[in-house]
Write a protein that holds these residues in place. Sequence first.
Motif, PDB file in Angstrom:
ATOM      1  N   ASP A 120      15.217  -0.526  33.015  1.00  0.00           N
ATOM      2  CA  ASP A 120      14.555  -0.402  31.714  1.00  0.00           C
ATOM      3  C   ASP A 120      13.145  -0.985  31.760  1.00  0.00           C
ATOM      4  N   ARG A 121      12.995  -2.167  32.388  1.00  0.00           N
ATOM      5  CA  ARG A 121      11.672  -2.790  32.498  1.00  0.00           C
ATOM      6  C   ARG A 121      10.749  -1.982  33.424  1.00  0.00           C
ATOM      7  N   TYR A 122      11.335  -1.372  34.459  1.00  0.00           N
ATOM      8  CA  TYR A 122      10.530  -0.523  35.353  1.00  0.00           C
ATOM      9  C   TYR A 122       9.935   0.642  34.571  1.00  0.00           C
ATOM     10  N   ILE A 123      10.748   1.297  33.752  1.00  0.00           N
ATOM     11  CA  ILE A 123      10.253   2.427  32.962  1.00  0.00           C
ATOM     12  C   ILE A 123       9.204   1.959  31.957  1.00  0.00           C
ATOM     13  N   ALA A 124       9.465   0.814  31.305  1.00  0.00           N
ATOM     14  CA  ALA A 124       8.555   0.321  30.274  1.00  0.00           C
ATOM     15  C   ALA A 124       7.199  -0.070  30.840  1.00  0.00           C
ATOM     16  N   ILE A 125       7.170  -0.665  32.042  1.00  0.00           N
ATOM     17  CA  ILE A 125       5.920  -1.165  32.617  1.00  0.00           C
ATOM     18  C   ILE A 125       5.228  -0.114  33.481  1.00  0.00           C
ATOM     19  N   CYS A 126       5.993   0.617  34.259  1.00  0.00           N
ATOM     20  CA  CYS A 126       5.404   1.569  35.203  1.00  0.00           C
ATOM     21  C   CYS A 126       5.193   2.963  34.609  1.00  0.00           C
TER      22      CYS A 126
END
Length: 308
Positions: A120-126
Amino acid sequence: MEENQTSVKEFIIVGFPNLSQFKILVFLILLVIYGLTLMGNAVIIALVWEDYRLHSPMYWLLCNLSFSGFWFTTVILPKTMHNLVSDNHMISLSGCITQTYFYFFLGTSEYILVAVMSFDRYIAICKPLHYPIIMSGQLTLQLLICTWMGAFISVLCPVILLSQFPFCGPNVINHFFCDINPLLKLACLDTSLIERVISITSAIVVLSSLFLTTVSYLYIIHTILHIPSAIGRQKAFSTCAAHITVASIFYSCSIFMYVLPQKLHSSEFYKSVSFLHTVITPLLNPFIYTLRNEKVRLVFKETVRRRI
């Protein structure tokens, strides 16, 4: 012969005999840790359910992690604290199997949730522009259902195998709770099959979760390095460092206890690592993953003001 093999119906949990002279102090420390863990996780669950500003995929995942951590600690600590101040360290066979199941069920759910949260954090940041499309409410719900069902199914087989084993003595568990490895040492039959099943299952769950978490954070760090603002990079790295620290403790303890062969470590060191895994990590999770978050702190302050 059959009667002798099934004669053990209760076990004695050794706990921490070396700390017997400090048992009141240890009890009070565990009581404070237990209270803080319950309070931290309960606050997160209440805030996410109550405030619409936290109704997003990231916070629903954090809410589920807090729910898992709340019960994960409750499965272990109350019985451990009772054994510290009581002369009765007995636990029934059915109670021991039940504790083992819920310990692994809730622990497995945390592995999967940490991996899903890192994705989830990968999608949100990247991929911030695609985040609302990719992490839709439907996908979040599906991920949560898969998390709990995956944890339920992966733990069911080893525990069913364990429940079929006869225990004919001794009945002393050299641990502070009914962990599966110390319990297997008391079985009357050959346990090589179930040990292989546990090692394979643990390796699949722990290592696959670790792989996804590591890859996600590598991409996140790569993206952070390209942030033009030094303050922005420092803030992002501060959050990532805290997450990575807790995840490192979580995964390293798990690999040590359930993936590596048991012959590589002593029982006392095993108990120490188990304590770090079952007591300290659940305490850190709500404070590291959520209460450091600015939006959560803002919602918490406003909620407290309204209540007052």
